[in-house]
Design an enzyme around this catalytic site. Structure first.
Site, short mmCIF file in Angstrom:
data_model
loop_
_atom_site.label_atom_id
_atom_site.label_comp_id
_atom_site.label_asym_id
_atom_site.label_seq_id
_atom_site.Cartn_x
_atom_site.Cartn_y
_atom_site.Cartn_z
N ALA A 11 0.85 -1.20 0.00
CA ALA A 11 0.00 0.00 0.00
C ALA A 11 0.88 1.24 0.00
CB ALA A 11 -0.88 0.00 1.24
N LYS A 12 0.41 2.28 -0.67
CA LYS A 12 1.11 3.57 -0.55
C LYS A 12 0.51 4.23 0.69
CE LYS A 12 2.67 7.46 -3.35
NZ LYS A 12 4.09 7.45 -3.03
N ALA A 13 0.94 3.72 1.83
CA ALA A 13 0.36 4.07 3.12
C ALA A 13 1.24 5.09 3.82
CB ALA A 13 0.23 2.82 3.98
#
Ligand code: PMP
Length: 299
Positions: free
Chosen positions: A157-159
């Site tokens: 995820a681009k978290a």
């Protein structure tokens, strides 16, 4: 360089369905996203009025939210359209676009049940991530922070939370005069820098780490397609730190970084050469094509 604060600019920001004046785009300090990093975001670039691979970014945003167990309340098409609206409202043909989704303030505890999910999109001019050094090559430090294994963090995820270690590494690298830092993963393999993927030229072939524990960048995938179109051999494999000594050219890829040459990583030095130059040029050409041509060129 005078820095213009990000909370005090003219312009328009899309927030939860409508465009509002830039300075009014605020959230409450007791937002779940701020305290517990329940936030995912994207970084996109527009060229000649088109956002490069826009739907791929919107899809990754929605997917990142799902990995963090929340549903962004807009379709991919609606997010695409909102990004275009933001660009137009701010009168930008070139620039950086930043959508971010986060959990709101209905509850403030580790538990996130019952929180609403918000989406904001901003855009601003951002000429070059690494200034004028794209072809001369940047200096990259070796980070002391490692990328976590896939069973210890939502690595696909681009978290926002994952950027805590990246930001720590980047701040230290910059304090020591470097432009970025190379991070190893938990096994000690080469992974990526704090905001870009990495490629090495070894024996005339392009080598890049398997994206098994970090973001498989949209730019990374575009550059792999371009390399294949240019008859280059691309090898995705586990890369050991010792491979850094065998490389003759090294470059980074990312939406912000585009294709940026590297001239130093720790004790190793490189001279940006023909393969870096070819791919930089090919990428600069690709981003100017219409979305239809981009799709037909790189699938
Ligand atoms: N890795 C990290 C940690 C990043 O922040 C980015 C930039 N989004 C990338 C890789 C490159 O991804 P992309 O090419 O999709 O921008």
């Amino acid at each position: 360089m005078t820095l213009i604060p990000f909370d005090d600019r003219d312009g328009w920001i899309w927030l939860d369905g409508s465009l509002i004046p830039w300075r009014d785009a605020k959230l409450h300090v007791l937002s779940h996203g701020l305290h517990y990093a329940s936030a995912v975001f994207e970084g996109e670039r527009a060229y000649g009025g088109n956002i490069f691979r826009l739907s791929d970014h919107s899809r990754r945003l929605v997917e990142s939210g799902r990995i963090l167990r929340f549903e962004i309340p807009y379709s991919i098409e609606a997010i695409d359209e909102a990004c275009r609206q933001v660009l137009a409202a701010n009168d930008l043909a070139e620039g950086y676009v930043r959508p971010i989704a986060w959990r709101g303030s209905e509850q403030l505890a580790v538990s996130a049940t019952g929180t609403s999910v918000h989406l904001a999109i901003a855009a601003w001019p951002w000429p070059s991530y690494f200034g004028g050094a794209r072809m001369q090559g940047i200096r990259v430090a070796q980070a002391e922070w490692r990328r976590p294994p896939p069973d210890c963090a939502p690595v696909k995820a681009k978290a926002a939370g994952l950027y805590m270690i990246g930001s720590l590494a980047k701040v230290k690298a910059e304090a020591e005069g470097y432009a970025d830092a190379l991070m190893l993963d938990w096994r000690g393999l080469v992974s990526e820098t704090t905001g870009a993927n990495i490629f090495l030229v070894i024996d005339g072939e392009l080598h890049t780490p398997d994206p098994d524990a970090f973001l498989d960048g949209i730019t990374r995938r575009s550059v792999i397609s371009l390399a294949k179109r240019n008859q280059m051999k691309v090898v995705e494999r586990q890369i050991q730190p010792s491979d850094l000594a065998r490389a003759t050219e090294v470059f980074l890829t990312g939406t912000a970084a585009e294709v940026t040459a590297v001239r130093e990583i720790g004790p190793h030095t490189y001279t940006p050469g023909r393969m870096t130059e070819t791919l930089m040029q090919a990428y600069d050409d690709l981003v100017l094509q219409s979305p239809e041509t981009v799709a037909s060129m790189i699938g």
